[in-house]
Design an enzyme around this catalytic site. Structure first.
Site, short mmCIF file in Angstrom:
data_model
loop_
_atom_site.label_atom_id
_atom_site.label_comp_id
_atom_site.label_asym_id
_atom_site.label_seq_id
_atom_site.Cartn_x
_atom_site.Cartn_y
_atom_site.Cartn_z
N GLY A 240 -3.12 16.08 12.74
CA GLY A 240 -2.22 17.14 13.37
C GLY A 240 -1.79 17.80 12.43
N GLY A 468 -3.70 9.15 12.49
CA GLY A 468 -4.83 9.24 11.57
C GLY A 468 -4.42 8.81 10.50
CB THR A 469 -1.17 8.75 9.00
OG1 THR A 469 -0.40 8.41 10.13
CG2 THR A 469 -0.87 10.36 9.06
CG ASN A 666 -2.39 -0.59 3.64
OD1 ASN A 666 -3.15 -0.23 2.92
ND2 ASN A 666 -2.94 -1.21 4.82
CE LYS A 668 -9.52 0.53 1.59
NZ LYS A 668 -10.47 -0.59 2.14
CB THR A 669 -2.89 3.29 5.00
OG1 THR A 669 -1.67 2.35 4.48
CG2 THR A 669 -3.71 2.74 5.68
CD GLN A 673 -1.06 10.00 5.38
OE1 GLN A 673 -1.88 10.62 5.62
NE2 GLN A 673 0.33 10.10 5.86
N GLY A 737 8.75 7.74 4.46
CA GLY A 737 7.55 8.37 5.01
C GLY A 737 6.58 9.01 3.83
CD GLU A 740 5.36 16.70 6.83
OE1 GLU A 740 5.48 17.68 6.74
OE2 GLU A 740 6.09 16.17 7.85
MO1 MOS Z 1 5.02 17.60 10.05
S1 MOS Z 1 4.31 19.44 9.63
O1 MOS Z 1 6.58 17.84 10.30
O2 MOS Z 1 3.95 17.37 11.40
#
Ligand code: MOS
Length: 773
Positions: A240, A468-469, A666, A668-669, A673, A737, A740
């Protein structure tokens, strides 16, 4: 503890994905379904004078054409609904009137029995316009810039302390430069795709969305259908990056189409259509002013951003959002201006604000490093912010110095000769560059439900989604940890608005928001079992205190004598129970504003079933005093580039990212990311750019053959590491998180490495070969 959190286990949905067993929104086989193909405007401004649909209607298989003339009336969604998703263009509800505000605006949908018939007929719809003069170009219209009040993400857009103007004037060293970033498009692998299905007065959406819960509320509001009559399913999402965070015309229009033809309708945007009617990153012009003394200590930071928005909504690319807190400086001035253009509305794109913002600021820091003769890492250490100097609050957890140290070691920074153009491998110019990464650690209200079944398996439900993350995987790990069960006993159920409401997948917030809710629902379930066994004379644990037992190895066991205990299956069998269940709501929010935060503000509460929503885990979590803190993640990027002096081509040979993100859920993930973010940032630095026809306002780079994204041949060797110190303030799971932060700073690190290699400072992205020779 079965020590499952942090383990680099494979994705729990990996096998389904590689075998085609994971059903994405466009892939549901709905009986009697018809295919819709959108018709987009070919002018940038004006009115629709006439639709001539006669030829299109004659195409075999065509069963209807939706335009503003025959569409149902939509309602304006109230932006104050805390549980609502956000419609991307609030003043342009789709197909409601004859107005055109941008080239590529959705104006009609042709529906037919097959996709091919609909596609063919869509090209036969003739549209007559009354065109008007559009506003297309940001630079040429800079005189029309205005200052927005607040960003839709809730961020402040005008922030200052001290007097940056005066401090800059009197600074002994200063950098005053302008940096530009072009329009970028998200280009998720999966396009925006919806199947809408009316069943009586209820409507079901299979929709590629970053918020099933928000989309449900939004569709209810726009269609005028009660909330309990709307269901949104999004089990698997092919990326997304922000483009599926706000809702675009395709979702609501698919329901309007289905209403018109009284059959289920599938509407999937083509790659080209995604370039106009599904969001993008705003172009930015950023003026940075840095002032320091001879020792490199900053006295002033100015960051003025001019970006674009559309005529139908106000989106602010908050490039200066991190600037007030990233470095220590008594004088800071951050401002944002917008120019309205006749183009589709920009929207959040992975690290909205920070991605272009850290590019400009971190290149300016590199320029100051060269001007002062101070090593770039050293300059950042001299200006290290021990607290948020704008808000006068402590960081919940910050280990950025360790990121710099570790990253420098991993890239071999000590071997770098700082003189530009001084390092070579064969004929290739070698450059090393670095930059700081930063992104807020968002957390918002979420709820979840856990059910332990008599056969010993667990189902956990939350109306969040995995874009997908790796959300399915890390949430499975969090639940497995709480239950003391192996991951294969946990069935994680996400992506359905019928489940207890969870956070939207935006602002990198799912891990820190949903994780604690899932943990609390799981611990709440375990606690019910514990209470049962210690009160049960038939249990070997009878008479022990709650704190004397632990969930592990598939059951409840004594802490002091781990051989004493029993399996969940035995406990439930003896009790004659089908299942034990608990729900939980965690209402903690680290965000300043709830406007962009559909799951927040207690709206989760109303939607959870009529059972206890709180337990000891929730109470302990909510007791933490978070007021003295701000919540941010930090990191450092280091890259090595090779530049061909004859061709001007750049290859990033090695990229190192060291991230301080709290607990790694995790390995790996998590690496995956961060690597994805870094790839994004390398694309931003070197090749990605959406170009528009200067007269028509239509993107001319609008597929992946001319909008270049990095491919395998562009990839460096990656080395990614984490500090992995739990952030005990943000939540009991300690994780922040990571969706980003990986893209922030990396673009500047590449640009800085190119300067080091070549001595050429390119301040206009992307840094293509023509700018280097
Ligand atoms: Mo993120 S750009 O806040 O989906």
């Amino acid at each position: 503890m079965n020590e499952i959190v942090g383990k680099p286990i494979n994705r729990v949905d990996g096998k389904l994905k590689v075998t085609g067993g994971a059903t994405y929104s466009a892939e549901f086989n709905v009986k009697n379904m018809v295919h819709g193909v959108a018709v987009l405007s070919t002018v940038s401004k004006g009115r629709i004078k006439n639709f001539n649909t006669a030829t299109a209607e004659k195409v075999p298989g065509v069963i209807g054409i939706l335009t503003y003339k025959n569409s149902m009336q939509l309602h304006s969604p109230s932006s104050s609904d805390p549980g609502g998703g956000r419609y991307a263009e609030k003043d342009l509800l789709p197909l409601q009137n004859d107005r055109v505000y941008y080239n590529g605006q959705m104006i009609a949908v042709v529906m037919a029995e097959t996709l091919e018939q609909a596609e063919h007929a869509s090209h036969l719809v003739k549209v007559e316009y009354m065109p008007e003069e559009p506003v297309i170009n940001l630079e040429k219209n800079i005189g029309k810039a205005y200052k927005p009040d607040k960003a839709p993400t809730g961020a402040e857009t005008q922030v200052s302390r001290g007097n940056a103007e005066d401090a800059l004037k009197s600074a002994s060293l200063k950098i005053e430069q302008s940096y530009t970033t072009p329009v970028y498009h998200h280009n998720a692998m999966e396009p925006h795709a919806t199947i809408a299905l009316w069943q009586g007065d209820t409507v079901l959406f299979y929709d590629a969305t970053q918020s099933v819960a928000g989309t449900k509320t939004l569709m209810s509001a726009m269609l005028g259908v009660p909330k309990d009559k709307v269901r949104v399913i999004s089990y698997y999402i092919g990326g997304g990056f922000g483009s599926k965070g706000f809702s675009w015309p395709n979702t609501v229009v698919s329901a309007m189409c289905a209403k018109l033809v009284n059959r289920p309708v599938k509407l999937v945007l083509s790659r080209q259509q995604l370039f106009t009617t599904a969001g993008r990153r705003s172009q930015t012009i950023q003026k940075i002013g840095l002032g320091s003394d001879q020792s490199g200590k900053l006295s002033a930071i100015k960051h003025e951003t001019t970006a674009e928005t559309s005529f139908v909504d106000e989106f602010v690319e908050t490039a200066g959002v991190a600037t007030p807190m990233i470095y220590s400086s008594p004088n800071v001035d951050v401002s944002h201006s917008l120019v309205r253009l006749n183009k589709g509305t920009p929207c959040p794109m992975r690290a909205p604000g920070e991605a272009p913002g850290t590019y400009a600021l971190e290149v300016a820091m590199d320029e100051l490093a060269y001007q002062s003769g101070i090593d770039p890492i050293q300059l950042r250490l001299i200006n290290y912010a021990d607290q948020d100097e704008q808000k006068h609050k402590e960081f919940s957890s910050k280990n950025l110095k360790e990121c710099y140290r570790k990253g420098a070691e991993m890239i071999g920074w000590s071997n770098r000769n700082p003189k530009p153009g001084s390092m070579k491998e064969g004929k290739m110019l070698v450059g090393f560059g670095m930059a700081t990464a930063t992104y807020p650690a968002n957390r918002s209200a979420s709820s979840a439900k856990a059910v332990l079944f008599a056969d010993g398996h667990v189902e956990v439900m939350c109306a969040t989604q995995d874009i997908g993350t790796g959300t399915y995987t890390i949430m499975t790990q969090a639940a497995a940890d709480a239950f003391g069960l192996p991951v294969d006993k946990i069935k994680m159920k996400l992506g359905d608005s019928e489940y207890p409401k969870g956070a939207n997948s935006g602002g990198s917030q799912v891990t820190a928001s949903v994780g604690p809710a899932i943990r609390a629902a799981s611990l709440g379930t375990v606690n019910k079992v514990v209470k049962m066994v210690i009160a049960d004379v038939k249990s070997p644990l009878h008479g022990l205190k709650e704190e004397e037992v632990i969930a592990q190895n598939g059951g409840i066991y004594s802490k002091v004598k781990p051989s004493v205990g029993e399996l969940y299956t035995d406990i439930l069998k003896r009790q004659g129970m089908q299942d034990v269940r608990a729900s939980a709501i965690t209402k903690v929010s680290t965000r300043q504003s709830t406007e962009s935060n559909p799951a927040a503000a207690g709206s989760a509460e109303a939607e959870i079933e009529n059972e206890s929503k709180t337990n000891e885990a929730v109470q302990a979590d909510e007791k933490t005093d978070r007021k003295p803190y701000v919540f941010h993640s930090f990191g450092a990027h280091f890259v090595k580039v090779l530049v061909d002096p004859d061709l001007g081509t750049v290859h990033v040979e090695k990229a190192v990212g060291v991230m301080d993100i709290g607990t790694v859920m995790n390995l790996k993930t998590a690496k995956n990311q961060i690597m994805g973010g870094m790839v994004f940032g390398i694309g931003m630095a070197l090749m990605e750019e959406t170009q528009y026809d200067p007269k028509l306002g239509r993107p001319v780079t609008r597929d992946l053959s001319n909008y270049l994204v990095p491919v395998n041949a562009d990839m460096p060797e990656f080395e990614i590491a984490f500090i992995n110190k739990p952030d005990t303030i943000i939540s009991p799971i300690g994780a922040r998180g990571i969706g980003e932060i990986g893209i922030t700073g990396i673009t500047a690190a590449v640009a800085n490495a190119i300067y080091h290699a070549t001595g050429k400072r390119v301040r206009q992205l992307p840094i293509t070969p023509d700018k280097l020779i």
